[in-house]
Design an enzyme around this catalytic site. Structure first.
Site, PDB file in Angstrom:
ATOM      1  N   LYS A  60       0.841  -1.202   0.000  1.00  0.00           N
ATOM      2  CA  LYS A  60       0.000   0.000   0.000  1.00  0.00           C
ATOM      3  C   LYS A  60       0.874   1.250   0.000  1.00  0.00           C
ATOM      4  CE  LYS A  60      -0.486  -0.070   5.042  1.00  0.00           C
ATOM      5  NZ  LYS A  60      -1.436  -0.102   6.178  1.00  0.00           N
ATOM      6  N   TYR A  71      14.944  30.814   7.475  1.00  0.00           N
ATOM      7  CA  TYR A  71      13.725  31.573   7.746  1.00  0.00           C
ATOM      8  C   TYR A  71      13.603  31.910   9.228  1.00  0.00           C
ATOM      9  CZ  TYR A  71      11.679  30.932   3.111  1.00  0.00           C
ATOM     10  OH  TYR A  71      11.415  30.983   1.768  1.00  0.00           O
TER      11      TYR A  71
END
Length: 381
Positions: free
Chosen positions: A55, A276
């Site tokens: 999956k 940042y």
């Protein structure tokens, strides 16, 4: 750009052709290690059948490639989560293996599942009714697994639903019940009382249903012993090198090696702000490298806080950006790391489980989060 023009190109899950030269990071996937992990699990299971859970695009590593490798080890049963995954996998592996859709089929999608030759996992009375209607429309018996909720409260028929079906001899008419199954919630904690509670609940619930082979064990469940093995085990994480026995040495081989390219190097002086928000200020002169890799590639901002080069740890400085991370490379000799060089994020110096531990998460999330911008390089298999 296409594969015919550029033989080094590798299609990502989005269909982008990403050559090694064009990519900001290289993800090497060892299919031979996946095959060996499957062999190790099969050895623990004795004669019990062993499926492969692929999956989420094979936990982010490529379901088609993983399934092809496992098929060469004799794996002939695969589990996916979603119908769309099952349809894609069927196209990749052909008509041979059985493919089960763990989350069940969305209402109205049954004809697509039948056309693709998929096996429904029936999780509710409503899904049972819909699959019986599909049997009627197809004019033949159709395969399915019946999932019961033995205590995880996630997917599967509730005990009350199972008890109601116990007295209905026609409830499963036309359905070829391949397995009765459930899923363990705490198998990675061997001493957790829920394991035995679920096993006993599973035995009680499946005794109410038509006689069929049983499946309970996931990766960690295999290590709980033969009483959990039944007729089919469904390993996923362990195939991909994630430790199924946390707190103990990992019995699985590592499968992935993730390297990112250096985009730029620089020297900064004391007091310079980094990244940042200037969340870090240099406490002295530093040598930095910026790598072309960030949270858009699936590296969580809270993930492991260092890369490695030639065995030397290179700490992250400042925040992880969308497309870049800044490293402190002051521990390396000047000029040793240059633009275009590769640093390791996952590999011999830092395993998937190591990175997950730093992030306060699990290895499954690290792998499944890996994005589509890598050049994917498959070895072995």
């Amino acid at each position: 750009m296409n594969d015919a023009v550029n033989p080094t190109a590798a299609k990502t899950v989005t269909g982008w052709p990403v050559s090694e030269a064009a990519a900001g990071a290289i993800l090497t996937i060892d299919l031979g290690a996946i095959r060996e992990n499957y062999r190790r699990l099969k050895a623990l299971l004795g004669g019990v059948h062993c499926a492969g859970v692929v999956k989420a695009n094979g936990y982010g590593l490529g379901a088609a490639k993983v399934a092809a490798a496992l098929t060469r080890e004799g794996c002939d049963i695969f589990f996916v989560a979603l119908l769309a995954e099952g349809i894609a996998l069927r196209k990749a592996v052909g008509t041979g293996p059985d493919i089960y859709v763990l989350n069940g089929l969305p209402p109205g999608s049954e004809p697509e599942a039948v056309a693709a030759g998929l096996c429904a996992v029936i999780n509710s009375g409503a899904q049972l009714k819909a699959w019986r209607a599909a049997v009627h429309d197809a004019g033949r018996r159709l395969p399915a697994a019946i999932q019961v909720d033995s205590g995880m409260s996630r997917l599967g028929m509730a005990p009350a639903e199972v008890e109601a079906l116990a007295g209905d001899s026609s409830a499963f008419d036309g359905i070829d019940i391949k397995y009765v199954m459930s899923h363990l919630a705490c198998a990675d904690e061997p001493r957790h009382p829920a394991n035995e509670q679920q096993r006993l609940a599973f035995e009680r619930l499946r005794a109410m249903l038509p006689r069929a082979p049983a499946s309970l064990a996931n990766s960690s469940g295999i290590f709980l012993g033969p009483s959990y093995h039944h007729d089919l085990a469904r390993p996923g994480a362990a195939l991909y090198g994630i430790n199924p026995t946390p707190g103990e040495p990992n019995p699985m081989l590592p499968v992935v090696w993730l390297q990112a390219k250096v985009a730029q190097t620089r020297r900064i002086e004391k007091g310079a702000g980094i990244g940042y928000g200037h969340s870090y200020h240099a406490d002295g002169p530093l040598s930095l490298a910026t790598i072309s890799f960030g949270y858009a590639d699936g590296w969580l901002r809270r993930s492991a806080s260092a890369a490695w080069f030639e065995g030397v740890r290179l700490p992250f400085l400042g925040r992880v950006s969308m497309d870049s991370i800044i490293l402190d490379i002051s521990a390396l000799p000047p000029g040793r790391l240059r633009e275009g060089d590769l640093v390791e994020l996952l590999g011999p110096s830092q395993s998937v489980d190591d990175a997950a531990g730093h992030a306060g998460t699990i290895g499954y999330e690290i792998l499944a989060s890996l994005g589509p911008r890598f050049h994917r390089h498959y070895v072995g298999g």
